[in-house]
Design an enzyme around this catalytic site. Structure first.
Site, PDB file in Angstrom:
ATOM      1  N   ASN A  10       0.779  -1.269  -0.108  1.00 28.68           N
ATOM      2  CA  ASN A  10      -0.035   0.021   0.008  1.00 28.68           C
ATOM      3  C   ASN A  10       0.860   1.251   0.055  1.00 28.68           C
ATOM      4  O   ASN A  10       1.293   1.718   1.043  1.00 28.68           O
ATOM      5  CB  ASN A  10      -0.857   0.040   1.216  1.00 28.68           C
ATOM      6  CG  ASN A  10      -1.711   1.287   1.330  1.00 28.68           C
ATOM      7  OD1 ASN A  10      -1.925   2.029   0.224  1.00 28.68           O
ATOM      8  ND2 ASN A  10      -2.631   1.318   2.332  1.00 28.68           N
ATOM      9  N   LYS A  12       0.032   4.162  -0.362  1.00 27.40           N
ATOM     10  CA  LYS A  12      -0.644   5.436   0.294  1.00 27.40           C
ATOM     11  C   LYS A  12      -0.572   6.802  -0.560  1.00 27.40           C
ATOM     12  O   LYS A  12      -0.654   6.620  -1.812  1.00 27.40           O
ATOM     13  CB  LYS A  12      -0.413   5.676   2.013  1.00 27.40           C
ATOM     14  CG  LYS A  12      -0.491   4.285   2.611  1.00 27.40           C
ATOM     15  CD  LYS A  12      -0.092   4.475   3.884  1.00 27.40           C
ATOM     16  CE  LYS A  12      -0.304   3.118   4.700  1.00 27.40           C
ATOM     17  NZ  LYS A  12      -0.226   3.309   6.485  1.00 27.40           N
ATOM     18  N   HIS A  94      -9.490   0.429   5.144  1.00 25.74           N
ATOM     19  CA  HIS A  94      -8.232   0.922   5.933  1.00 25.74           C
ATOM     20  C   HIS A  94      -8.408   1.902   7.103  1.00 25.74           C
ATOM     21  O   HIS A  94      -9.331   2.788   6.953  1.00 25.74           O
ATOM     22  CB  HIS A  94      -7.259   1.301   4.984  1.00 25.74           C
ATOM     23  CG  HIS A  94      -5.602   1.325   5.519  1.00 25.74           C
ATOM     24  ND1 HIS A  94      -5.510   2.399   6.459  1.00 25.74           N
ATOM     25  CD2 HIS A  94      -4.801   0.801   5.198  1.00 25.74           C
ATOM     26  CE1 HIS A  94      -4.282   2.274   6.708  1.00 25.74           C
ATOM     27  NE2 HIS A  94      -3.682   1.484   5.982  1.00 25.74           N
ATOM     28  N   GLU A  96      -7.160   4.521   8.094  1.00 28.33           N
ATOM     29  CA  GLU A  96      -6.886   5.892   7.600  1.00 28.33           C
ATOM     30  C   GLU A  96      -8.305   6.243   7.004  1.00 28.33           C
ATOM     31  O   GLU A  96      -8.470   7.666   7.123  1.00 28.33           O
ATOM     32  CB  GLU A  96      -5.572   5.972   6.732  1.00 28.33           C
ATOM     33  CG  GLU A  96      -4.298   5.848   7.285  1.00 28.33           C
ATOM     34  CD  GLU A  96      -3.200   5.669   6.660  1.00 28.33           C
ATOM     35  OE1 GLU A  96      -2.093   5.130   7.148  1.00 28.33           O
ATOM     36  OE2 GLU A  96      -3.344   5.530   5.627  1.00 28.33           O
ATOM     37  N   GLU A 164      -5.014  -5.142  10.986  1.00 25.39           N
ATOM     38  CA  GLU A 164      -4.009  -3.842  11.073  1.00 25.39           C
ATOM     39  C   GLU A 164      -4.342  -3.180  12.376  1.00 25.39           C
ATOM     40  O   GLU A 164      -5.140  -2.088  12.274  1.00 25.39           O
ATOM     41  CB  GLU A 164      -4.122  -2.883   9.793  1.00 25.39           C
ATOM     42  CG  GLU A 164      -3.556  -3.388   8.625  1.00 25.39           C
ATOM     43  CD  GLU A 164      -3.193  -2.542   7.546  1.00 25.39           C
ATOM     44  OE1 GLU A 164      -1.981  -2.629   6.989  1.00 25.39           O
ATOM     45  OE2 GLU A 164      -3.749  -1.589   7.304  1.00 25.39           O
ATOM     46  N   GLY A 170       2.473   2.762  10.791  1.00 23.15           N
ATOM     47  CA  GLY A 170       3.338   3.926  10.736  1.00 23.15           C
ATOM     48  C   GLY A 170       4.067   4.399  11.989  1.00 23.15           C
ATOM     49  O   GLY A 170       4.684   5.459  12.189  1.00 23.15           O
ATOM     50  N   SER A 210       3.593  -1.564  10.423  1.00 25.05           N
ATOM     51  CA  SER A 210       5.039  -1.286  10.747  1.00 25.05           C
ATOM     52  C   SER A 210       5.698  -2.632  10.135  1.00 25.05           C
ATOM     53  O   SER A 210       6.638  -3.187  10.835  1.00 25.05           O
ATOM     54  CB  SER A 210       5.183  -0.850  11.870  1.00 25.05           C
ATOM     55  OG  SER A 210       4.580   0.311  12.134  1.00 25.05           O
TER      56      SER A 210
END
Length: 248
Positions: A10, A12, A94, A96, A164, A170, A210
């Site tokens: 991904n 992003k 996701h 985010e 996740e 991150g 991560s």
């Protein structure tokens, strides 16, 4: 036959024409484990060029879709348009998207159904916040997110689940192998009860958060971890090492 290992990259909102071309050239030239399914998800403006440049056997995913086939939805892309363009996967749910764009479980489920109805594969993300983990609500949160999809979709053959934990995305923090395996096993158990025993056996469950070439081999050894959804590390040459981590 066991479940085929799956690696998603991904990107992003990262990269430009040159850097993405370099990433793809590296993948095209690398000796990749032939038993691993590899899918990369560049920003939408680079989807078509990525598909044109990427060698056969490696696939391209969108990072998002809308849940309608067409219409007055400025800025959105439909599953049908992706399918028409040779894009075979999409990432949905996701954290985010859920957090920054306020996408709720029902909307993610609606988009998942739209993608599947159009013939796309779906990398379906789920995961809990640090506060939810500390309150021992991890399984409740993850299964709630998955249940919204199960209420709309009975055939999970083209769904890959990506667990996740939000607190590990991150941040450099990674769930321990035991923590990751425990949640993956619970997800598989839930799929067996709520979808079908066949879906539980066949659905691939990825870990994301991560992931690097330093921790991927150990995570890959866990019984219910069937691959990874990789963020920042997918932009680096070491992405190849993560792809090959199941045979390391």
């Amino acid at each position: 036959m066991g479940r085929q290992f799956f690696i998603g990259g991904n990107f992003k909102m990262n990269g430009n024409s040159k850097s993405i071309k370099d990433i793809i050239s590296n993948l095209n030239d690398a000796k990749l484990d032939s038993d691993v399914e590899v899918v990369i998800a560049p920003p939408s403006i680079y989807l078509l060029s990525a598909r044109e440049q990427l060698r056969s056997g490696l696939e391209v995913a969108a990072q998002n879709i809308f849940d309608k086939p067409s219409g007055a939805f400025t800025g959105e892309i439909s599953a049908e348009q992706l399918k028409d363009s040779g894009i075979t996967w999409t990432i949905l749910g996701h954290s985010e998207r859920r957090v920054s764009f306020k996408e709720d479980d029902a909307f993610v489920a609606s988009k998942t159904k739209a993608a599947l109805d159009a013939g796309l594969g779906v990398i379906l993300c789920c995961g809990e916040s640090l506060e939810e983990r500390e309150a021992n609500k991890t399984i409740d949160v993850v299964t709630r997110q998955l249940k919204a999809v199960a209420d709309k979709v009975k055939d999970w053959s083209k769904i890959v689940v990506a667990y996740e934990p939000i607190w590990a995305i991150g941040t450099g923090k990674v769930a321990t192998t035991e923590q990751a395996q425990e949640v993956h096993a619970k997800i598989r158990e839930w799929i067996g009860k709520e979808v079908s025993s066949e879906a539980a056996e066949k659905t691939r469950i990825l870990y994301g958060g991560s992931v690097t070439e330093k921790n991927s081999s150990e995570l890959a050894k866990q019984a219910d971890i069937d691959g990874f959804l990789v963020g920042g590390a997918s932009l680096k040459p070491a992405f190849v090492d993560i792809i090959n981590s199941n045979s390391a």
